[in-house]
Design an enzyme around this catalytic site. Structure first.
Site, PDB file in Angstrom:
ATOM      1  N   ILE A   1      -9.025  -2.989 -20.166  1.00 43.41           N
ATOM      2  CA  ILE A   1      -8.945  -3.806 -18.957  1.00 43.41           C
ATOM      3  C   ILE A   1      -8.312  -5.150 -19.319  1.00 43.41           C
ATOM      4  O   ILE A   1      -8.880  -5.948 -20.074  1.00 43.41           O
ATOM      5  CB  ILE A   1     -10.341  -4.002 -18.325  1.00 43.41           C
ATOM      6  CG1 ILE A   1     -10.959  -2.639 -17.977  1.00 43.41           C
ATOM      7  CG2 ILE A   1     -10.259  -4.890 -17.089  1.00 43.41           C
ATOM      8  CD1 ILE A   1     -10.175  -1.803 -16.978  1.00 43.41           C
TER       9      ILE A   1
ATOM     10  N   LYS B   1      -4.744   1.752 -18.250  1.00 44.00           N
ATOM     11  CA  LYS B   1      -4.525   2.674 -17.135  1.00 44.00           C
ATOM     12  C   LYS B   1      -4.604   1.831 -15.867  1.00 44.00           C
ATOM     13  O   LYS B   1      -5.493   0.991 -15.745  1.00 44.00           O
ATOM     14  CB  LYS B   1      -5.604   3.757 -17.101  1.00 44.00           C
ATOM     15  CG  LYS B   1      -5.678   4.609 -18.372  1.00 44.00           C
ATOM     16  CD  LYS B   1      -6.858   5.581 -18.304  1.00 44.00           C
ATOM     17  CE  LYS B   1      -6.956   6.445 -19.555  1.00 44.00           C
ATOM     18  NZ  LYS B   1      -8.096   7.387 -19.497  1.00 44.00           N
TER      19      LYS B   1
ATOM     20  N   GLN C   1      -9.096  -5.292  -7.518  1.00 44.53           N
ATOM     21  CA  GLN C   1      -8.406  -4.061  -7.151  1.00 44.53           C
ATOM     22  C   GLN C   1      -9.401  -2.967  -6.775  1.00 44.53           C
ATOM     23  O   GLN C   1      -9.210  -2.258  -5.785  1.00 44.53           O
ATOM     24  CB  GLN C   1      -7.524  -3.589  -8.313  1.00 44.53           C
ATOM     25  CG  GLN C   1      -6.242  -4.357  -8.459  1.00 44.53           C
ATOM     26  CD  GLN C   1      -5.309  -4.060  -7.303  1.00 44.53           C
ATOM     27  OE1 GLN C   1      -4.717  -2.990  -7.213  1.00 44.53           O
ATOM     28  NE2 GLN C   1      -5.180  -4.994  -6.379  1.00 44.53           N
TER      29      GLN C   1
ATOM     30  N   GLY D   1       0.413  -7.833  -4.607  1.00 41.10           N
ATOM     31  CA  GLY D   1      -0.921  -8.392  -4.428  1.00 41.10           C
ATOM     32  C   GLY D   1      -1.906  -7.894  -5.464  1.00 41.10           C
ATOM     33  O   GLY D   1      -3.097  -8.151  -5.378  1.00 41.10           O
ATOM     34  N   THR D   2      -1.396  -7.202  -6.490  1.00 38.77           N
ATOM     35  CA  THR D   2      -2.258  -6.553  -7.476  1.00 38.77           C
ATOM     36  C   THR D   2      -2.605  -7.454  -8.652  1.00 38.77           C
ATOM     37  O   THR D   2      -3.473  -7.113  -9.445  1.00 38.77           O
ATOM     38  CB  THR D   2      -1.566  -5.294  -8.014  1.00 38.77           C
ATOM     39  OG1 THR D   2      -0.271  -5.684  -8.489  1.00 38.77           O
ATOM     40  CG2 THR D   2      -1.392  -4.252  -6.938  1.00 38.77           C
TER      41      THR D   2
ATOM     42  N   VAL E   1      -5.348   0.398 -12.144  1.00 37.99           N
ATOM     43  CA  VAL E   1      -6.583   0.472 -11.353  1.00 37.99           C
ATOM     44  C   VAL E   1      -6.323   0.326  -9.848  1.00 37.99           C
ATOM     45  O   VAL E   1      -7.253   0.159  -9.075  1.00 37.99           O
ATOM     46  CB  VAL E   1      -7.612  -0.591 -11.812  1.00 37.99           C
ATOM     47  CG1 VAL E   1      -8.100  -0.275 -13.206  1.00 37.99           C
ATOM     48  CG2 VAL E   1      -7.036  -2.001 -11.751  1.00 37.99           C
TER      49      VAL E   1
ATOM     50  N   GLU F   1      -5.413   2.543  -7.629  1.00 38.99           N
ATOM     51  CA  GLU F   1      -5.825   3.655  -6.780  1.00 38.99           C
ATOM     52  C   GLU F   1      -7.186   4.255  -7.115  1.00 38.99           C
ATOM     53  O   GLU F   1      -7.839   4.838  -6.255  1.00 38.99           O
ATOM     54  CB  GLU F   1      -4.755   4.759  -6.825  1.00 38.99           C
ATOM     55  CG  GLU F   1      -3.712   4.579  -5.766  1.00 38.99           C
ATOM     56  CD  GLU F   1      -2.288   4.433  -6.284  1.00 38.99           C
ATOM     57  OE1 GLU F   1      -1.362   4.733  -5.533  1.00 38.99           O
ATOM     58  OE2 GLU F   1      -2.089   3.995  -7.417  1.00 38.99           O
TER      59      GLU F   1
ATOM     60  N   PHE G   1       0.817  -1.215   0.000  1.00 37.66           N
ATOM     61  CA  PHE G   1       0.000   0.000   0.000  1.00 37.66           C
ATOM     62  C   PHE G   1       0.851   1.265   0.000  1.00 37.66           C
ATOM     63  O   PHE G   1       0.386   2.326   0.369  1.00 37.66           O
ATOM     64  CB  PHE G   1      -0.959   0.021   1.199  1.00 37.66           C
ATOM     65  CG  PHE G   1      -1.673  -1.276   1.446  1.00 37.66           C
ATOM     66  CD1 PHE G   1      -2.451  -1.853   0.459  1.00 37.66           C
ATOM     67  CD2 PHE G   1      -1.566  -1.929   2.663  1.00 37.66           C
ATOM     68  CE1 PHE G   1      -3.100  -3.053   0.679  1.00 37.66           C
ATOM     69  CE2 PHE G   1      -2.213  -3.137   2.890  1.00 37.66           C
ATOM     70  CZ  PHE G   1      -2.986  -3.703   1.898  1.00 37.66           C
TER      71      PHE G   1
END
Length: 744
Positions: A635, A707, A644, A472-473, A709, A711, A246
């Site tokens: 995506i 792009k 996410q 973890g993304t 994702v 945040e 994070f």
């Protein structure tokens, strides 16, 4: 024809390793004769160490050494100006540098022993005496000392506030409808599940292999090399899995320094792990005070906008965030003014925390827009559409793509926004007040240079690697998908590896950068490998590919085929055999296209709609349902992308209603430094969360049109909740988190 797996909801390729325990984290790697280090933390906030007594600790069986500022080795960085790759302007914190105490919980000693238990007990026996000095830790009591932050390299990714436009003072004074309001949020800490640990394996030749909890192995390598004056080739950092970051792992934390120092001095492998309490002794989301002024016409047209923010920083570094810029990019007020200042205090430097500055600034401007909508008697969504802008007013340039209008429309429809009764306290079930609120989200879509390597092995499998991270993304998964698609291979024939400084260089994982940055490198290196394969095919006797250019072929089902006649094909395994049975290897760098990208503002956008239920008597709040619509280009994997966004929404609930680190300013100490009293959501707090991905095409942001994702899912959520709470109760709370004591 070409696209096989990009855009499909592929399950995580690293999932099995994680749920079976095969995935190893920094503190799980080991070495023969591994020593264990435990940190002793200061109990005062400011002053000097006057005496250290290590006698009782050293008398214990198994204790090898106690390091303090009095006996630490001489180090390169204490004599030079040095920064890690994510350091803000200033002078980084130097552990065990001297007798000065700069903040509460500062490491003041490291006890090294044969077992962790011995080291932990010995650490409790180290006696330290201090000469205390008065400290200052309360931002709101020192706002009069605020100043402009120093600028540095950090401003490349964190631009300063936009230039003023028009005449704000005149426009605001003359505006028929005026709103002046302020917002506050306190400290927050990242609290990932995995504690910070570094296992330093000391080689016979003095070379180091370091298993570190980090969001960027190259940054830890750079740090160790610079601090200890060791050649890069003698430091290898490995971090294949990260148990949450994070943002807390963007900078090397002090356990890395202490573990390397001890290992080099003792010429033995050492592990240092921090405790949960010590996870509160480095960076955090900074406490921030904001003020917003809005001047509008009766029809909702914004004439004047002013957004100012003041945040805390440490005495030794000027940490900055992009807080106020988002307001100016979202709404087309012709007269606007922006300001951002810092207040140096006696605490550790703040640190990027998911959507740093973005969730802070968006929480304020989106609550202010909601307040204005009620003052105007106007629907909050209608007000936003009234001031919608098709170009970035801050930079006077177009967006590379912007489907925010579609986000509003699709999310509002899914939520049922038209059924909302506009009057506060008008929707209820018995003692339960029901509120509906909405907000906008925006986040950067940046790209940095990155490198990757692709190898087609002797058995026709594809191995791709880059020194990026996966916090973890889903990085392992989407990079595997990109590589598989580019060379037409099934997922099971592709292995993507990361988190090792022996691999090609990539930036740390943060800022929603990785999909576009490393993904572009993976795509380009696989295309380059395809070009090598075409060269081999051209050289074959009577080859039907003899005159083919790369644009004339495509890859599918483990084959290269001609676009003009797909029946003309050759197996990739045949091409490996044509190479003498040797693996085919390429390395490539993806660069940013600054000429093209610089003409546009590149953002992901979102619209958030939330329903809350507030107990009229007790003030308890439940977020019963929420819808987020996201426009984030292409995506790559709707399954991992949805996760996410859901994660961001959950954190948005946490930020709005629960999450705060409480400091007792008399002592300058965080009091709830544990997971029992630092509140984060549990399953019972989370109800119906819905995610929509709005179709958006963008050929500017990067070669993949993606792009990030990471945040965009959090930025609009706290404001939407705060706005829903006002709609439910008629009470406007200007301080996050909105706990029941503020509502009763």
């Amino acid at each position: 024809m070409h696209n096989q797996v990009i855009g499909k909801p592929i399950s995580r390729v690293d999932g099995r390793a994680k749920v079976t325990g095969k995935a190893k984290y920094a503190a799980e790697f080991t070495a023969p004769d591994l020593l264990h280090g435990v940190v002793v933390s200061s109990t005062i906030t400011k002053g000097r160490i006057t005496h250290i007594d290590t006698g009782d600790a050293l008398a214990l069986d198994g204790v090898v050494k106690v390091f303090t500022h009095q006996n630490r080795p001489k180090l390169a960085w204490f004599d030079m100006s040095y920064k890690d790759l994510d350091a803000p302007p200033g002078s980084p914190f130097r552990p065990l540098h001297n007798d000065r105490i700069k903040y509460n919980g500062q490491p003041v000693a490291l006890v090294v022993a044969e077992t962790f238990e011995q080291a932990r007990y010995a650490a409790s026996l180290v006696k330290i005496e201090y000469a205390q000095e008065p400290h200052e830790t309360d931002l709101q009591h020192h706002l009069d000392t605020a100043r402009k932050p120093a600028s540095g390299l950090a401003s490349l990714l964190k631009p300063p506030p936009p230039k003023a436009r028009g005449n704000f003072d005149k426009a605001f004074t003359e505006a028929p409808v005026q709103l002046s309001t302020g917002y506050v949020h306190g400290f927050e800490h990242h609290n990932p599940m995995e504690l910070f640990s570094s296992t330093v394996v000391y080689g016979k030749d003095g070379k180091l292999t370091i298993y570190d909890k980090t969001q960027g192995a190259p940054n830890s390598q750079f740090y160790v090399s610079q601090v200890f004056n060791i050649p890069f080739r003698d430091v290898r950092v490995v971090s294949p899995y990260v148990g949450g970051g994070f943002g807390s792992g963007l900078r090397p934390q002090y356990q890395l320094f202490l573990a390397v120092m001890a290992a080099r001095e003792l010429k033995q492998s050492v592990r240092v792990s921090l405790t949960r309490q010590q996870m509160f002794t480095f960076g955090h989301r900074p406490a921030t005070v904001q003020h917003i002024d809005l001047g509008a016409q009766p029809d909702g047209t914004l004439d004047a906008l002013r957004h100012a923010a003041t945040a805390e920083t440490s005495r030794f570094e000027d940490y900055i965030e992009v807080v106020v810029n988002w307001s100016g990019a979202l709404y087309k007020a012709p007269n606007a003014q922006f300001d951002y200042n810092v207040v140096p205090l006696d605490q550790y430097t703040p640190l990027d925390m998911r959507a740093p500055g973005g969730v802070t600034g968006m929480s304020a401007i989106e609550c202010a827009m909601d307040e204005l909508s009620y003052k105007l008697g106007m629907d909050p969504l209608e007000l936003r559409l009234k001031n919608y802008t098709e170009e970035d007013p801050n930079e006077k340039r177009p967006f590379s793509s912007k489907q925010l209008r579609a986000c509003y429309q699709q999310a509002a429809e899914r939520f049922g926004w038209t059924k909302r009764s506009p009057e506060p306290r008008s929707m209820r079930e018995g003692h339960t007040l029901i509120g509906w609120g909405m907000a906008t989200g925006v986040w950067d879509a940046n790209q940095l240079p990155a490198r990757a390597e692709a190898v087609l092995t002797v058995n026709g499998k594809l191995r791709v690697s880059s020194a990026t991270a996966d916090i973890g993304t889903g990085t392992y998964t989407i990079m595997t998908q990109i590589a598989a698609d580019t060379l037409g291979l099934p997922l099971e024939d592709v292995l993507f590896r990361l988190g090792d400084t022996d691999m090609p260089l990539a930036p740390f994982q943060g800022g929603s950068l990785t999909a576009g940055t490393v993904g572009s490198a993976v795509k380009i290196v696989c295309e380059d490998l395809g070009k090598e394969l075409l060269k081999l095919a051209r050289k074959m006797p009577n080859s039907p590919f003899a005159k083919a250019k790369f644009d004339d072929v495509f890859f599918v089902e483990k084959q290269m085929r001609l676009k003009a006649d797909p029946s003309v094909r050759i197996d990739l395994q045949t091409l490996v055999d044509q190479n003498g049975g040797r693996a085919i290897r390429t390395t490539a760098t993806s660069m940013t296209n600054s000429l093209k990208q610089g003409k546009y503002t590149r953002y992901a956008h979102s619209a958030v709609f939330v329903e809350v239920q507030v107990d009229e008597d007790l003030g308890t709040v439940k977020v019963t349902r929420a819808v987020t619509a996201v426009a984030a280009g292409r995506i790559l994997n709707p399954k991992t992308a949805r996760s996410q966004i859901i994660g961001g929404m959950v954190w948005g609930i946490s930020k709005a209603l629960e999450e705060e680190t409480v400091m007792d300013h008399r002592y300058g100490r965080f009091m709830n430094h544990n997971l029992a009293e630092y509140h984060v959501p549990v399953c019972a707090d989370i109800h119906e969360l819905d995610v929509l991905f709005v179709e958006e095409h963008d050929d500017v942001v990067n070669p993949l049109g993606v792009k990030g994702v990471g945040e965009i899912g959090i930025v609009g959520m706290p404001a939407a909740i705060a706005n829903a709470i006002f709609h439910a109760t008629g009470k406007r709370v200007h301080e996050l988190p909105i706990t029941l004591d503020k509502l009763m």
